[in-house]
Design a protein around this motif. Structure first.
Motif, PDB file in Angstrom:
ATOM      1  N   TRP A   1     -23.046  13.157   6.989  1.00  0.00           N
ATOM      2  CA  TRP A   1     -22.239  12.961   5.827  1.00  0.00           C
ATOM      3  C   TRP A   1     -20.590  13.305   6.368  1.00  0.00           C
ATOM      4  N   LYS A   2     -20.834  14.755   6.886  1.00  0.00           N
ATOM      5  CA  LYS A   2     -19.334  15.367   7.361  1.00  0.00           C
ATOM      6  C   LYS A   2     -18.289  13.495   8.203  1.00  0.00           C
ATOM      7  N   GLY A   3     -19.219  13.402   9.717  1.00  0.00           N
ATOM      8  CA  GLY A   3     -19.023  12.412  10.448  1.00  0.00           C
ATOM      9  C   GLY A   3     -18.580  10.779   9.521  1.00  0.00           C
ATOM     10  N   TYR A   4     -19.322  10.874   8.826  1.00  0.00           N
ATOM     11  CA  TYR A   4     -18.901   9.868   7.769  1.00  0.00           C
ATOM     12  C   TYR A   4     -17.503   9.460   6.782  1.00  0.00           C
ATOM     13  N   THR A   5     -17.847  10.611   5.949  1.00  0.00           N
ATOM     14  CA  THR A   5     -16.400  11.123   5.209  1.00  0.00           C
ATOM     15  C   THR A   5     -15.494  11.302   6.278  1.00  0.00           C
ATOM     16  N   LEU A   6     -15.305  11.404   6.832  1.00  0.00           N
ATOM     17  CA  LEU A   6     -14.015  12.455   7.926  1.00  0.00           C
ATOM     18  C   LEU A   6     -13.397  10.549   8.633  1.00  0.00           C
ATOM     19  N   VAL A   7     -14.507   9.584   8.791  1.00  0.00           N
ATOM     20  CA  VAL A   7     -13.877   7.993   9.258  1.00  0.00           C
ATOM     21  C   VAL A   7     -13.852   7.334   7.997  1.00  0.00           C
ATOM     22  N   TYR A   8     -14.841   7.500   7.402  1.00  0.00           N
ATOM     23  CA  TYR A   8     -13.796   7.072   5.802  1.00  0.00           C
ATOM     24  C   TYR A   8     -12.747   7.038   5.243  1.00  0.00           C
TER      25      TYR A   8
ATOM     26  N   VAL B   1      -6.925   5.847   5.386  1.00  0.00           N
ATOM     27  CA  VAL B   1      -5.212   5.857   5.575  1.00  0.00           C
ATOM     28  C   VAL B   1      -4.607   4.897   6.062  1.00  0.00           C
ATOM     29  N   LEU B   2      -5.920   4.456   7.406  1.00  0.00           N
ATOM     30  CA  LEU B   2      -5.363   3.190   7.994  1.00  0.00           C
ATOM     31  C   LEU B   2      -5.180   1.505   7.327  1.00  0.00           C
ATOM     32  N   ALA B   3      -6.224   2.210   6.204  1.00  0.00           N
ATOM     33  CA  ALA B   3      -5.679   0.671   5.178  1.00  0.00           C
ATOM     34  C   ALA B   3      -4.423   0.558   3.995  1.00  0.00           C
TER      35      ALA B   3
ATOM     36  N   SER C   1      -5.982  -3.477  12.576  1.00  0.00           N
ATOM     37  CA  SER C   1      -7.044  -4.453  12.474  1.00  0.00           C
ATOM     38  C   SER C   1      -8.209  -3.575  13.483  1.00  0.00           C
ATOM     39  N   VAL C   2      -7.698  -3.442  14.117  1.00  0.00           N
ATOM     40  CA  VAL C   2      -8.755  -3.570  16.028  1.00  0.00           C
ATOM     41  C   VAL C   2      -9.113  -2.259  15.420  1.00  0.00           C
ATOM     42  N   VAL C   3      -7.785  -0.952  15.282  1.00  0.00           N
ATOM     43  CA  VAL C   3      -8.753  -0.041  15.472  1.00  0.00           C
ATOM     44  C   VAL C   3      -9.844   0.694  14.495  1.00  0.00           C
ATOM     45  N   LYS C   4      -9.363  -0.198  13.310  1.00  0.00           N
ATOM     46  CA  LYS C   4     -10.311  -0.290  11.926  1.00  0.00           C
ATOM     47  C   LYS C   4     -12.063  -0.706  12.560  1.00  0.00           C
TER      48      LYS C   4
ATOM     49  N   ALA D   1     -17.937  -0.335  13.484  1.00  0.00           N
ATOM     50  CA  ALA D   1     -18.264  -0.797  14.562  1.00  0.00           C
ATOM     51  C   ALA D   1     -19.137   0.523  15.129  1.00  0.00           C
ATOM     52  N   ALA D   2     -18.213   1.118  15.333  1.00  0.00           N
ATOM     53  CA  ALA D   2     -18.942   2.568  15.976  1.00  0.00           C
ATOM     54  C   ALA D   2     -19.256   4.000  15.043  1.00  0.00           C
ATOM     55  N   TYR D   3     -19.361   3.295  13.696  1.00  0.00           N
ATOM     56  CA  TYR D   3     -19.718   4.210  12.853  1.00  0.00           C
ATOM     57  C   TYR D   3     -20.550   4.021  11.782  1.00  0.00           C
ATOM     58  N   TYR D   4     -20.550   2.831  11.361  1.00  0.00           N
ATOM     59  CA  TYR D   4     -21.067   2.698  10.018  1.00  0.00           C
ATOM     60  C   TYR D   4     -22.196   1.487  10.570  1.00  0.00           C
ATOM     61  N   GLN D   5     -21.766   0.780  12.289  1.00  0.00           N
ATOM     62  CA  GLN D   5     -23.147   0.102  12.324  1.00  0.00           C
ATOM     63  C   GLN D   5     -24.251   0.717  13.930  1.00  0.00           C
ATOM     64  N   HIS D   6     -24.048   2.342  13.408  1.00  0.00           N
ATOM     65  CA  HIS D   6     -24.124   3.177  14.466  1.00  0.00           C
ATOM     66  C   HIS D   6     -24.163   2.334  16.409  1.00  0.00           C
TER      67      HIS D   6
END
Length: 88
Positions: A3-10, A15-17, A44-47, A52-57
């Motif tokens: 959850w900590k990793g997902y929260t940090l990515v979120y 912030v990027l948005a 947009s590319v960074v997001k 893709a890396a975290y939410y699509q595993h």
């Protein structure tokens, strides 16, 4: 589940948005349009990579799967660009 990793990515995506929105609302002066466009595209590319890396595993998949997705994405971009130029 991490959850900590997902929260940090979120939070990072949020912030990027927010930065994208600020650039969009302040970057539409004629002289700064293309600079703002470039910043928005890079963000947009960074997001997209973060999603893709975290939410699509893809981060935890074998590299072959990552390269397959990257190849498919580049192919889709090439076809989109070709279609855009064929309309003109």
């Amino acid at each position: 589940m991490n959850w900590k990793g997902y929260t940090l990515v979120y939070v990072g995506l949020f912030v990027l948005a927010t930065v994208q929105a600020v650039v969009e609302f302040t970057g539409y002066v004629d002289s700064a349009y293309w600079a703002a466009f470039g910043v928005i595209m890079v963000l947009s590319v960074v997001k997209a990579v973060g999603v893709a890396a975290y939410y699509q595993h893809l981060r935890w998949e074998p590299r072959a799967v990552t390269y397959l997705v990257l190849g498919a994405t580049l192919t889709a971009l090439a076809l989109t660009a070709a279609a855009a130029y064929s309309i003109v």
